[in-house]
Design a protein around this motif. Structure first.
Motif, PDB file in Angstrom:
ATOM      1  N   ARG A  78      13.692 -10.580 -15.960  1.00  0.00           N
ATOM      2  CA  ARG A  78      12.403 -11.144 -15.550  1.00  0.00           C
ATOM      3  C   ARG A  78      12.402 -11.574 -14.090  1.00  0.00           C
ATOM      4  O   ARG A  78      11.432 -11.334 -13.353  1.00  0.00           O
ATOM      5  CB  ARG A  78      12.072 -12.344 -16.431  1.00  0.00           C
ATOM      6  N   LEU A  79      13.475 -12.218 -13.661  1.00  0.00           N
ATOM      7  CA  LEU A  79      13.538 -12.706 -12.291  1.00  0.00           C
ATOM      8  C   LEU A  79      13.489 -11.557 -11.295  1.00  0.00           C
ATOM      9  O   LEU A  79      12.744 -11.604 -10.313  1.00  0.00           O
ATOM     10  CB  LEU A  79      14.821 -13.527 -12.084  1.00  0.00           C
ATOM     11  N   ARG A  80      14.280 -10.524 -11.540  1.00  0.00           N
ATOM     12  CA  ARG A  80      14.322  -9.392 -10.612  1.00  0.00           C
ATOM     13  C   ARG A  80      12.960  -8.723 -10.513  1.00  0.00           C
ATOM     14  O   ARG A  80      12.460  -8.445  -9.419  1.00  0.00           O
ATOM     15  CB  ARG A  80      15.378  -8.397 -11.077  1.00  0.00           C
ATOM     16  N   ASP A  81      12.334  -8.473 -11.654  1.00  0.00           N
ATOM     17  CA  ASP A  81      11.051  -7.782 -11.646  1.00  0.00           C
ATOM     18  C   ASP A  81       9.966  -8.614 -10.984  1.00  0.00           C
ATOM     19  O   ASP A  81       9.133  -8.088 -10.239  1.00  0.00           O
ATOM     20  CB  ASP A  81      10.638  -7.431 -13.081  1.00  0.00           C
ATOM     21  N   ALA A  82       9.954  -9.914 -11.252  1.00  0.00           N
ATOM     22  CA  ALA A  82       8.919 -10.772 -10.671  1.00  0.00           C
ATOM     23  C   ALA A  82       9.066 -10.861  -9.163  1.00  0.00           C
ATOM     24  O   ALA A  82       8.066 -10.805  -8.422  1.00  0.00           O
ATOM     25  CB  ALA A  82       8.989 -12.164 -11.291  1.00  0.00           C
ATOM     26  N   GLU A  83      10.292 -10.985  -8.678  1.00  0.00           N
ATOM     27  CA  GLU A  83      10.504 -11.103  -7.238  1.00  0.00           C
ATOM     28  C   GLU A  83      10.111  -9.815  -6.518  1.00  0.00           C
ATOM     29  O   GLU A  83       9.487  -9.843  -5.454  1.00  0.00           O
ATOM     30  CB  GLU A  83      11.965 -11.462  -6.964  1.00  0.00           C
ATOM     31  N   GLN A  84      10.453  -8.674  -7.111  1.00  0.00           N
ATOM     32  CA  GLN A  84      10.052  -7.394  -6.516  1.00  0.00           C
ATOM     33  C   GLN A  84       8.539  -7.246  -6.495  1.00  0.00           C
ATOM     34  O   GLN A  84       7.951  -6.850  -5.485  1.00  0.00           O
ATOM     35  CB  GLN A  84      10.662  -6.234  -7.328  1.00  0.00           C
ATOM     36  N   GLU A  85       7.901  -7.564  -7.617  1.00  0.00           N
ATOM     37  CA  GLU A  85       6.460  -7.378  -7.714  1.00  0.00           C
ATOM     38  C   GLU A  85       5.721  -8.272  -6.721  1.00  0.00           C
ATOM     39  O   GLU A  85       4.718  -7.866  -6.129  1.00  0.00           O
ATOM     40  CB  GLU A  85       5.986  -7.669  -9.140  1.00  0.00           C
ATOM     41  N   ALA A  86       6.217  -9.485  -6.522  1.00  0.00           N
ATOM     42  CA  ALA A  86       5.588 -10.385  -5.553  1.00  0.00           C
ATOM     43  C   ALA A  86       5.631  -9.782  -4.148  1.00  0.00           C
ATOM     44  O   ALA A  86       4.642  -9.833  -3.402  1.00  0.00           O
ATOM     45  CB  ALA A  86       6.282 -11.749  -5.579  1.00  0.00           C
ATOM     46  N   ARG A  87       6.747  -9.193  -3.782  1.00  0.00           N
ATOM     47  CA  ARG A  87       6.867  -8.579  -2.451  1.00  0.00           C
ATOM     48  C   ARG A  87       5.942  -7.366  -2.330  1.00  0.00           C
ATOM     49  O   ARG A  87       5.256  -7.188  -1.312  1.00  0.00           O
ATOM     50  CB  ARG A  87       8.313  -8.165  -2.189  1.00  0.00           C
ATOM     51  N   TRP A  88       5.934  -6.540  -3.364  1.00  0.00           N
ATOM     52  CA  TRP A  88       5.089  -5.343  -3.312  1.00  0.00           C
ATOM     53  C   TRP A  88       3.611  -5.700  -3.222  1.00  0.00           C
ATOM     54  O   TRP A  88       2.858  -5.090  -2.469  1.00  0.00           O
ATOM     55  CB  TRP A  88       5.341  -4.481  -4.539  1.00  0.00           C
ATOM     56  N   LEU A  89       3.190  -6.693  -4.011  1.00  0.00           N
ATOM     57  CA  LEU A  89       1.785  -7.089  -3.990  1.00  0.00           C
ATOM     58  C   LEU A  89       1.383  -7.643  -2.631  1.00  0.00           C
ATOM     59  O   LEU A  89       0.281  -7.385  -2.145  1.00  0.00           O
ATOM     60  CB  LEU A  89       1.511  -8.121  -5.081  1.00  0.00           C
ATOM     61  N   ALA A  90       2.287  -8.427  -2.026  1.00  0.00           N
ATOM     62  CA  ALA A  90       1.980  -8.987  -0.706  1.00  0.00           C
ATOM     63  C   ALA A  90       1.752  -7.876   0.314  1.00  0.00           C
ATOM     64  O   ALA A  90       0.831  -7.941   1.139  1.00  0.00           O
ATOM     65  CB  ALA A  90       3.119  -9.908  -0.255  1.00  0.00           C
ATOM     66  N   THR A  91       2.579  -6.842   0.246  1.00  0.00           N
ATOM     67  CA  THR A  91       2.450  -5.730   1.190  1.00  0.00           C
ATOM     68  C   THR A  91       1.199  -4.900   0.921  1.00  0.00           C
ATOM     69  O   THR A  91       0.415  -4.609   1.822  1.00  0.00           O
ATOM     70  CB  THR A  91       3.692  -4.828   1.119  1.00  0.00           C
ATOM     71  N   VAL A  92       0.998  -4.512  -0.344  1.00  0.00           N
ATOM     72  CA  VAL A  92      -0.110  -3.603  -0.636  1.00  0.00           C
ATOM     73  C   VAL A  92      -1.456  -4.293  -0.462  1.00  0.00           C
ATOM     74  O   VAL A  92      -2.455  -3.646  -0.122  1.00  0.00           O
ATOM     75  CB  VAL A  92       0.030  -3.015  -2.058  1.00  0.00           C
ATOM     76  N   ARG A  93      -1.506  -5.597  -0.696  1.00  0.00           N
ATOM     77  CA  ARG A  93      -2.772  -6.303  -0.511  1.00  0.00           C
ATOM     78  C   ARG A  93      -3.248  -6.169   0.932  1.00  0.00           C
ATOM     79  O   ARG A  93      -4.430  -5.907   1.193  1.00  0.00           O
ATOM     80  CB  ARG A  93      -2.594  -7.775  -0.878  1.00  0.00           C
ATOM     81  N   ARG A  94      -2.338  -6.322   1.877  1.00  0.00           N
ATOM     82  CA  ARG A  94      -2.707  -6.182   3.288  1.00  0.00           C
ATOM     83  C   ARG A  94      -3.115  -4.741   3.614  1.00  0.00           C
ATOM     84  O   ARG A  94      -4.057  -4.499   4.363  1.00  0.00           O
ATOM     85  CB  ARG A  94      -1.539  -6.632   4.168  1.00  0.00           C
ATOM     86  N   LEU A  95      -2.390  -3.782   3.015  1.00  0.00           N
ATOM     87  CA  LEU A  95      -2.720  -2.384   3.273  1.00  0.00           C
ATOM     88  C   LEU A  95      -4.082  -2.007   2.704  1.00  0.00           C
ATOM     89  O   LEU A  95      -4.836  -1.238   3.319  1.00  0.00           O
ATOM     90  CB  LEU A  95      -1.637  -1.482   2.666  1.00  0.00           C
ATOM     91  N   VAL A  96      -4.419  -2.533   1.527  1.00  0.00           N
ATOM     92  CA  VAL A  96      -5.725  -2.250   0.929  1.00  0.00           C
ATOM     93  C   VAL A  96      -6.835  -2.827   1.798  1.00  0.00           C
ATOM     94  O   VAL A  96      -7.861  -2.164   2.043  1.00  0.00           O
ATOM     95  CB  VAL A  96      -5.800  -2.814  -0.504  1.00  0.00           C
ATOM     96  N   VAL A  97      -6.663  -4.060   2.267  1.00  0.00           N
ATOM     97  CA  VAL A  97      -7.677  -4.663   3.145  1.00  0.00           C
ATOM     98  C   VAL A  97      -7.844  -3.830   4.404  1.00  0.00           C
ATOM     99  O   VAL A  97      -8.968  -3.552   4.847  1.00  0.00           O
ATOM    100  CB  VAL A  97      -7.278  -6.110   3.485  1.00  0.00           C
ATOM    101  N   ASP A  98      -6.726  -3.391   4.992  1.00  0.00           N
ATOM    102  CA  ASP A  98      -6.808  -2.554   6.198  1.00  0.00           C
ATOM    103  C   ASP A  98      -7.551  -1.254   5.914  1.00  0.00           C
ATOM    104  O   ASP A  98      -8.389  -0.822   6.715  1.00  0.00           O
ATOM    105  CB  ASP A  98      -5.393  -2.230   6.701  1.00  0.00           C
ATOM    106  N   ALA A  99      -7.263  -0.630   4.769  1.00  0.00           N
ATOM    107  CA  ALA A  99      -7.909   0.638   4.440  1.00  0.00           C
ATOM    108  C   ALA A  99      -9.395   0.452   4.186  1.00  0.00           C
ATOM    109  O   ALA A  99     -10.229   1.271   4.618  1.00  0.00           O
ATOM    110  CB  ALA A  99      -7.233   1.261   3.213  1.00  0.00           C
ATOM    111  N   GLN A 100      -9.761  -0.627   3.494  1.00  0.00           N
ATOM    112  CA  GLN A 100     -11.172  -0.884   3.234  1.00  0.00           C
ATOM    113  C   GLN A 100     -11.930  -1.126   4.535  1.00  0.00           C
ATOM    114  O   GLN A 100     -13.053  -0.624   4.725  1.00  0.00           O
ATOM    115  CB  GLN A 100     -11.319  -2.089   2.306  1.00  0.00           C
ATOM    116  N   GLU A 101     -11.332  -1.896   5.421  1.00  0.00           N
ATOM    117  CA  GLU A 101     -11.987  -2.171   6.703  1.00  0.00           C
ATOM    118  C   GLU A 101     -12.098  -0.905   7.547  1.00  0.00           C
ATOM    119  O   GLU A 101     -13.107  -0.670   8.209  1.00  0.00           O
ATOM    120  CB  GLU A 101     -11.215  -3.255   7.446  1.00  0.00           C
TER     121      GLU A 101
END
Length: 360
Positions: free
Chosen positions: A219-242
């Motif tokens: 659980r710890l490994r998966d949660a930590e990875q997912e948090a990093r991925w979400l932080a990155t992709v959220r910024r990329l999605v905002v950039d793409a939408q803009e």
């Protein structure tokens, strides 16, 4: 048991992202439906934080995750994943929090039925002061373990009930169990100088302890990875939408250039989904293997006789159910990233094929 104490304490430290032709400018409604049709990182981030609040083994992380999740502002959730999670993890590493987590783990696996002295001592420490918990971790746990061991040896029933088939089953676990912590605990119980008392302890609580640690590490490994991925992709999605919004509002040569920039932005979003999709597929397979393993353990425990298997019977079904839940969670996360890839490809297609935008 010294090896089990090392495993138990170490779990916290060991521990979780082509040319364009001229077409009429897109309408506002077209713009809204095109740019907004993206898998929702905010909802997925909120689900992850809710999961951390309920399932993370560290008290500090759970507390901060609850606060972030309860806030209706998505920015608070993002801030927790971007910065607060790391801070909570650091705080959880401090002595007081670590000791409390240790006591909680002991209570989960050293039950009153099979380790009454340890269970009672852990209960007292958890309900006591920081000093009580520190004393339990430093010496009280080992002393209570020794009292339980002496009581079992004096009674003699459990050791006498150990048969060669039991020893062989544990030896098999030491090499073939899917969980690293269970393998380590089984190897310790069947080392060259081990006694039947070590095998009894493995059945009484070592098996369950290793299983709980394997689940927590997963659980710890998966949660930590997912948090990093979400932080990155959220910024990329905002950039793409803009970038897409700017392209749809432009015309002429500028529109061509902005469409190409937006296409590349959506391409980056799609590229970011590769590692998460692979990792969550792997996580689902790990959970599937573990669930099948614990179903087999439950069957073996039901078929076995003797007092030592009772503790395993008690632990097997809940552990299997926990891994089934992990499999479901992994499938849900994999679905999010697959949807996001599809929508990123759609966005890139819209930008490189202007006629597509006119019909959406």
């Amino acid at each position: 048991m010294a090896r089990l104490r090392v495993l138990l304490c170490g779990a916290l430290a060991a521990a979780a992202i082509a040319g364009a032709g001229e077409v009429p400018a897109a309408s506002a409604s077209t713009l809204d439906s095109s740019v907004a049709a993206v898998a929702d990182p905010a909802a997925t981030a909120r689900k992850l934080v809710r999961r951390l609040a309920g399932k993370d083994p560290r008290a500090a992380v759970r507390a901060d995750a609850w606060v972030a999740w309860a806030d209706e502002n998505d920015a608070v959730v993002y801030e927790f994943l971007d910065f607060g999670l790391a801070a909570a993890e650091q705080r959880a590493a401090e002595t007081a929090s670590t000791n409390a987590d240790f006591c909680s783990r002991v209570l989960l696996t050293y039950t009153a039925a099979y380790a009454p002295e340890v269970n009672a001592a852990a209960q007292r420490a958890l309900l006591g002061t920081d000093s009580d918990r520190e004393l339990f971790v430093r010496s009280g746990f080992a002393a209570a373990e020794q009292r339980d061991r002496l009581a079992r040896e004096a009674d003699g029933e459990q050791e006498q009930a150990i048969v060669e088939a039991d020893r062989q089953y544990v030896r098999t676990l030491a090499t073939h169990d899917p969980g690293a912590q269970v393998r380590a605990a089984a190897a310790w119980a069947t080392r060259s100088d081990a006694t039947d008392a070590d095998v009894v302890e493995f059945f009484a609580y070592g098996w369950a302890t290793g299983a709980e640690l394997d689940l927590e590490v997963h659980r710890l490994r998966d949660a930590e990875q997912e948090a990093r991925w979400l932080a990155t992709v959220r910024r990329l999605v905002v950039d793409a939408q803009e970038a897409e919004r700017a392209a749809l509002e432009a015309s002429g040569e500028i529109e061509v250039q902005l469409r190409e920039a937006a296409a590349r932005a959506w391409q980056r979003v799609g590229g970011q989904t590769g590692a998460p999709r692979t990792a969550w597929a792997d996580a689902a397979q790990v959970a599937r293997n573990q669930a099948a393993n614990w179903a087999a353990v439950a069957a073996a425990a039901q078929a076995a006789t003797g007092p030592n298997w009772q503790a395993v019977r008690d632990a097997a079904d809940p552990t299997r159910a926990a891994w089934v839940a992990e499999q479901d969670w992994a499938a849900e996360q994999a679905g999010f990233w697959a949807d996001l890839l599809t929508q990123a490809v759609d966005g890139e297609t819209r930008m490189r094929n202007p006629q597509f935008a006119t019909v959406r």
